[in-house]
Design an enzyme around this catalytic site. Structure first.
Site, PDB file in Angstrom:
ATOM      1  N   LYS A  51      -7.878  14.367   4.639  1.00 19.45           N
ATOM      2  CA  LYS A  51      -7.035  13.165   4.630  1.00 19.45           C
ATOM      3  C   LYS A  51      -5.970  13.360   5.696  1.00 19.45           C
ATOM      4  CE  LYS A  51      -6.168  14.136   0.206  1.00 19.45           C
ATOM      5  NZ  LYS A  51      -6.461  12.901  -0.440  1.00 19.45           N
ATOM      6  N   ARG A  52      -5.147  12.327   5.942  1.00 15.28           N
ATOM      7  CA  ARG A  52      -4.061  12.511   6.901  1.00 15.28           C
ATOM      8  C   ARG A  52      -3.180  13.686   6.470  1.00 15.28           C
ATOM      9  NH1 ARG A  52      -3.382   8.479  10.940  1.00 15.28           N
ATOM     10  NH2 ARG A  52      -1.545   9.700  11.484  1.00 15.28           N
TER      11      ARG A  52
ATOM     12  N   THR B   8      -8.245   6.846  -1.913  1.00 16.10           N
ATOM     13  CA  THR B   8      -9.605   6.321  -2.032  1.00 16.10           C
ATOM     14  C   THR B   8     -10.617   7.439  -1.790  1.00 16.10           C
ATOM     15  OG1 THR B   8      -9.270   5.551   0.233  1.00 16.10           O
ATOM     16  CG2 THR B   8      -9.246   3.885  -1.485  1.00 16.10           C
TER      17      THR B   8
ATOM     18  N   LYS C 242     -14.405   8.496  -3.521  1.00 12.11           N
ATOM     19  CA  LYS C 242     -15.648   8.817  -2.786  1.00 12.11           C
ATOM     20  C   LYS C 242     -16.189  10.167  -3.249  1.00 12.11           C
ATOM     21  CE  LYS C 242     -13.683   6.276   1.025  1.00 12.11           C
ATOM     22  NZ  LYS C 242     -12.782   6.408   2.187  1.00 12.11           N
TER      23      LYS C 242
ATOM     24  N   LYS D 170       1.313  14.765   0.818  1.00 11.06           N
ATOM     25  CA  LYS D 170      -0.058  15.052   0.378  1.00 11.06           C
ATOM     26  C   LYS D 170      -0.245  16.548   0.092  1.00 11.06           C
ATOM     27  CE  LYS D 170      -1.971  11.117   2.934  1.00 11.06           C
ATOM     28  NZ  LYS D 170      -2.717  10.240   2.013  1.00 11.06           N
TER      29      LYS D 170
ATOM     30  N   HIS E  23       0.799  -1.234   0.000  1.00 14.29           N
ATOM     31  CA  HIS E  23       0.000   0.000   0.000  1.00 14.29           C
ATOM     32  C   HIS E  23       0.824   1.273   0.000  1.00 14.29           C
ATOM     33  CE1 HIS E  23      -4.029  -1.782   0.695  1.00 14.29           C
ATOM     34  NE2 HIS E  23      -3.326  -2.739   1.280  1.00 14.29           N
TER      35      HIS E  23
HETATM   36  C1  26V Z   1       2.800   4.754   6.738  1.00 13.62           C
HETATM   37  C2  26V Z   1       3.706   5.502   7.425  1.00 13.62           C
HETATM   38  C3  26V Z   1       4.338   4.914   8.625  1.00 13.62           C
HETATM   39  C4  26V Z   1       5.602   5.600   9.052  1.00 13.62           C
HETATM   40  C5  26V Z   1       5.575   7.081   8.899  1.00 13.62           C
HETATM   41  C6  26V Z   1       5.033   7.610   7.652  1.00 13.62           C
HETATM   42  C7  26V Z   1       3.998   6.774   6.986  1.00 13.62           C
HETATM   43  C8  26V Z   1       3.322   7.278   5.917  1.00 13.62           C
HETATM   44  C9  26V Z   1       2.396   6.539   5.253  1.00 13.62           C
HETATM   45  C10 26V Z   1       2.133   5.274   5.645  1.00 13.62           C
HETATM   46  C11 26V Z   1       1.110   4.538   4.841  1.00 13.62           C
HETATM   47  C12 26V Z   1       0.757   3.207   5.330  1.00 13.62           C
HETATM   48  C13 26V Z   1       0.004   2.443   4.331  1.00 13.62           C
HETATM   49  C14 26V Z   1      -1.214   3.155   3.821  1.00 13.62           C
HETATM   50  O1  26V Z   1      -2.091   3.531   4.561  1.00 13.62           O
HETATM   51  N1  26V Z   1      -1.286   3.327   2.529  1.00 13.62           N
HETATM   52  C15 26V Z   1      -2.439   3.916   1.879  1.00 13.62           C
HETATM   53  O2  26V Z   1      -3.237   2.839   1.438  1.00 13.62           O
HETATM   54  C16 26V Z   1      -4.403   3.280   0.780  1.00 13.62           C
HETATM   55  C17 26V Z   1      -5.216   2.060   0.461  1.00 13.62           C
HETATM   56  O3  26V Z   1      -4.545   1.270  -0.467  1.00 13.62           O
HETATM   57  C18 26V Z   1      -4.045   4.067  -0.456  1.00 13.62           C
HETATM   58  O4  26V Z   1      -5.222   4.542  -1.062  1.00 13.62           O
HETATM   59  C19 26V Z   1      -3.143   5.245  -0.101  1.00 13.62           C
HETATM   60  O5  26V Z   1      -2.716   5.909  -1.266  1.00 13.62           O
HETATM   61  C20 26V Z   1      -1.960   4.749   0.693  1.00 13.62           C
HETATM   62  O6  26V Z   1      -1.187   5.837   1.178  1.00 13.62           O
END
Ligand code: 26V
Length: 868
Positions: A575-576, A683, A687, A581, A387
């Site tokens: 969003k986050r 996503t 929406k 972003k 992801h």
């Molecule tokens: C994890 C972390 C953890 C350490 C610090 C920074 C950081 C930044 C981002 C993430 C993302 C974790 C995985 C995630 O949530 N990915 C999201 O998954 C969605 C569903 O597939 C996708 O639509 C998003 O684009 C993607 O960012």
């Protein structure tokens, strides 16, 4: 029901209360096919309240009324739940288990009533009892068991699996506290514990009889008498207790299960007072330590202890989940050799990757299979979705920590590594560099994504571009070695929650225009295209949007005291908060617009309401300051009379699923503006599109496929492409100072970050200033500024011509069918889990699945793409 009545049924929100809940009108709710009459419902409900509380309906609280209603709905779904399980046992259908460390479910009362076909009856029954379903739906706490996209996606997939008739279940964690609750104090984010279980959670069923033990620590003794045996000793045991949440399919009699695990101590095993004393302090401490395991979502991993806890959480989920799957399998099937024909295990990002060595452990140590047999079964069973390509999010564990916490799994991972490196050696003899880059264990760390790729038969990305980047860059060497494993499954969202439930007025309009089949066959939304230029349709669409804006404005007024102009363009970025972003790009553009208005107060621009929402990670300093920046800008702009309310800025605190359900239907412009190549899919973009918003976006993630679906006239794109971004990273050549010097309006806003423009800010935003200039503007904010500004101008022009605008909105709704999670999961089922439609026990027909899969399209890789 006429549109006015329908539209006036929007949420009424009181100050300090949770965001509202839309109410489905009777026609939209579809036929009352549950077989339960209004009279019956009323009687059952009264009885339920009396039995639960020993008091009459008139004397119990709203919380009691809500709990009784949930309990009644659970009674109603008990039979289909039982029947579904029975049918699975009888038919021996292959079961899918979707392992995810997060499930961001959102409120369940509305969606369960809707999917059960009980909404209309319930609404009517309650109203005859003098109650309002909306009010009771608002009582429900959002189960916030996820951070963002990944967790919400998992929840959409549960809905689709049940609605498609797929035997697919969730396996997750029952965190005592969800993601923190965000409050804005003086413009800053403050985090509070999300005590979502405080008033109980009536949807789940505790199953203590199905609890299992999970073992941590200790050591492994190797015993060899003919055959090597691994004896795990001196470990600590934690009890994993499952709580089952029903997952109701859309009017197909199908109820799957989401199993959430909770860590508990078995205090009866603990000696209270070892020295003969009488206090039970030791037992209490022990139970607290054990329960810590499932206390919080993503504990802080900046310390050694934090990391250990995170690793333990992952193993806890995996071990408990697998034990329960195998126990269930044994009750209904024969030898574990048949396992992959009956069970598919899907690993949602790397967090549950320990499924691979854990299944091997069970097959080797408990079933005494040979290594080859066990390995083949494991690989055939497991599949993995990636992801993110963000390097900081790709998990690795220090070898020492892993060995200490999971000594037996460590030995197994070492064996997998050795087995794999041998095969690499055969393919690339002597190429040590390559082998060490691809190894699972290297430089004293265990690479979880490598373990996932090696141990799964399928590895997929979540949008075409993302998958291309995985295949051609991030995981290129793995893809060269085993190309057949890699595939794309573009994400999707459930149209039932994200249109029918959150935007009932729009759902009604769609149904009135093309009939009700779109709820189950979202591709049929394409029929709307024929009506997109139709004046009456456009008129209704406008009215729907306006009513949704009124509802959001009401919430904002009551909660934040800010008056919004419902005739302005509602432009949302929710969003986050993360540098990639680029909320900062949005902010700089608003600042520039504000400056232009200050210079020329008579400037003829469309009035705009800029809406922000999202949480910043607790330790993510600059993201937290971005929230303060947005709020500082809001203070300045919203209180400046000279700009005649042409712009408003609001930051809505505590963005969660329920708030999204209020914001998305009210939005005209969807901001999807990450630095190209960073957003795996997104996503929210889907929406917003389904709700008729027009995207302003970069060519990243699923935005590219949205552009293909709607055509370039119906989306506004801007900015560097992924290939341009990556070419800069590779070859250099970007100097933000040059862009800054060349663009006066941009220079002005960047300077305003630090020159007293925000009166009380002092040096607060110097970090932003430095990152944009002194630190090289890693996310190309300055580089994309001019094209972003130009894109906004195009957008405003289009908005001025309302028929053109409404045609764009309609086109977005009409072409959103491809982004339904029903389509995505039909693809997972056929391509990855090999569940043939004709073996599905319930509603999804072969035709339905084929139709859903048919809409798949390829994204063309632009010429000169650097990864080819
Ligand atoms: C994890 C972390 C953890 C350490 C610090 C920074 C950081 C930044 C981002 C993430 C993302 C974790 C995985 C995630 O949530 N990915 C999201 O998954 C969605 C569903 O597939 C996708 O639509 C998003 O684009 C993607 O960012």
């Amino acid at each position: 029901m006429d549109m006015e009545r329908n539209l006036s049924g929007r949420p009424s929100i009181k100050p300090g209360v949770k965001p509202g809940t839309a109410v489905l009108d009777a026609a939209q709710a579809g036929p009352a096919d549950s077989g339960i009459t209004v009279e019956q419902f009323k009687q059952d409900y009264r009885n339920k309240v009396e039995r639960m509380y020993g008091d009459g309906l008139e004397r119990v609280s709203d919380l009691d009324k809500y709990n009784a209603l949930v309990s009644l709905v659970r009674d109603y779904l008990a039979e289909p739940w039982l029947n579904t399980k029975e049918k699975y046992r009888r038919t021996g259908a292959k079961q899918v288990y979707y392992f995810s460390i997060e499930f961001l479910l959102g409120r369940l009362l509305g969606s369960n009533l809707y999917n059960l076909g009980l909404n209309e009856v319930c609404q009517q029954a309650l109203s005859e009892l003098g109650l309002d379903l909306r009010t009771l739906r608002q009582v429900e706490e959002d189960p916030g068991l996820g951070n963002g996209g990944l967790g919400r996606l998992a929840a959409c997939y549960l809905d689709s699996m049940a609605s498609l008739g797929l035997p697919g279940h969730g396996m997750g964690m029952r965190y005592r506290y969800g993601l923190f609750e965000q409050r804005i104090v003086d413009g800053y984010q403050r985090e509070y514990a999300d005590d979502w279980l405080m008033d109980g959670f009536y949807w789940d069923v505790r199953k203590p009889a199905e609890a299992v033990e999970v073992r941590f620590g200790g050591n492994v003794r190797i015993k060899s008498n003919g055959k090597t045996q691994y004896i795990h000793e001196g470990y600590e045991t934690v009890l994993a207790v499952p709580y089952d949440v029903p997952v109701v399919g859309y009017r197909n009699g199908m109820v799957n299960t989401l199993r959430l695990w909770s860590a508990e101590a078995r205090l009866s095993e603990v000696v209270c007072a070892p020295q003969g004393g009488s206090d039970c302090q030791k037992a209490v401490e022990y139970s607290q330590t054990v329960e810590e395991l499932s206390n919080i979502l993503y504990p802080d991993d900046s310390t050694y202890e934090g990391k250990a806890l995170r690793l333990k959480q992952q193993y806890f989920l995996v071990s408990a989940g697998l034990q329960s799957i195998i126990r269930n399998y044994r009750e209904n099937n024969g030898h574990l050799r048949e396992f992959p024909h009956k069970i598919a295990i899907h690993i949602n990002d790397t967090h549950p990757v320990l499924c691979i060595p854990e299944l091997l452990r069970i097959l080797l140590d408990e079933e005494q299979l040979t290594w080859e047999e066990a390995w083949n079964i494991t690989v055939q069973t497991m599949s993995y979705t990636n992801h993110t390509i963000l390097p900081e999010a790709l998990e690795t564990w220090p070898e020492d920590l892993f060995r200490t916490v999971l000594p037996r799994l460590y030995l197994i991972v070492r064996d997998i590594n050795e087995y794999y490196c041998r095969s690499l050696w055969e393919a690339y003899p002597g190429d040590w560099d390559r082998i060490s880059r691809m190894a699972i264990i290297s430089y004293n760390r265990i690479h979880m994504a490598h373990l996932a790729i090696v141990g799964c038969h399928s590895v997929n990305g979540v949008a075409e571009l993302h998958t291309d980047i995985l295949k051609n860059k991030i995981m290129k060497e793995f893809c060269d070695f085993s190309p057949a494993k890699f595939n794309n499954k573009t994400n999707g969202v459930t149209q039932r929650r994200w249109v029918s439930l959150c935007n009932p007025a729009l759902a009604q309009l769609i149904t009135d225009t093309i009939g009700p089949r779109w709820v189950e066959h979202p591709q049929e939304l394409a029929q709307l295209e024929r009506h997109s230029a139709d004046t009456a349709f456009q008129h209704h669409l406008l009215k729907v949007k306006l009513q949704n804006k009124v509802a959001l404005a009401k919430y904002v007024k009551e909660k934040h005291g800010i008056t919004l102009d419902v005739n302005s363009i509602f432009d949302s970025q929710v969003k986050r908060i993360h540098a990639y972003k680029r909320q900062t790009l949005n902010v700089l553009h608003i600042m520039a617009l504000y400056n232009r208005l200050k210079e020329n107060p008579l400037l003829d621009i469309e009035p705009h309401t800029f809406i922000f929402g999202g949480k910043a990670a607790v330790n993510y300093h600059i993201a937290k300051n971005t929230i303060k920046l947005i709020n500082s800008l809001a203070d300045l702009v919203n209180n400046d009379k000279s700009i005649r309310d042409k712009i408003k800025v609001v930051f809505l605190e505590n963005y969660n699923v329920s708030l999204a359900e209020l914001i998305i239907p009210a939005t005209d412009v969807s901001e999807q503006i990450p630095t190209a190549s960073y957003e795996a899919s997104g996503t929210g973009n889907m929406k917003f599109m389904m709700n008729g918003a027009v995207t302003i976006g970069t060519l990243d993630g699923a935005n590219i496929e949205i552009k293909q679906a709607v055509g370039e006239d119906n989306i506004i794109v801007f900015g560097l492409t992924a290939e341009e971004v990556l070419a800069y990273y590779r070859g250099g050549g970007y100097n933000p100072w040059e862009v800054y010097q060349d663009n006066e309006r941009l220079r002005q806003v960047v300077d305003q970050l630090i020159n007293g423009f925000f009166p009380a800010a002092g040096d607060l935003f110097r970090g932003h200033f430095d990152s944009l200039l002194h630190q090289g503007d890693h996310f190309f904010v300055l580089k994309d500024f001019a094209s972003y500004e130009a894109a906004h101008q195009v957008l405003d022009e289009r908005y001025k011509d309302r028929p053109v605008w409404l045609k764009m909105c309609s086109a977005n709704i009409a072409h959103s069918g491809r982004f339904s999670s029903d389509r995505t999961f039909a693809e997972y089922a056929t391509d990855i889990w090999h569940i043939r439609p004709d073996t599905l026990p319930f509603s999804a027909s072969e035709k339905q699945i084929r139709e859903a899969v048919k809409v798949k399209k390829n994204v063309r890789i632009p010429e000169g793409y650097p990864y080819q």
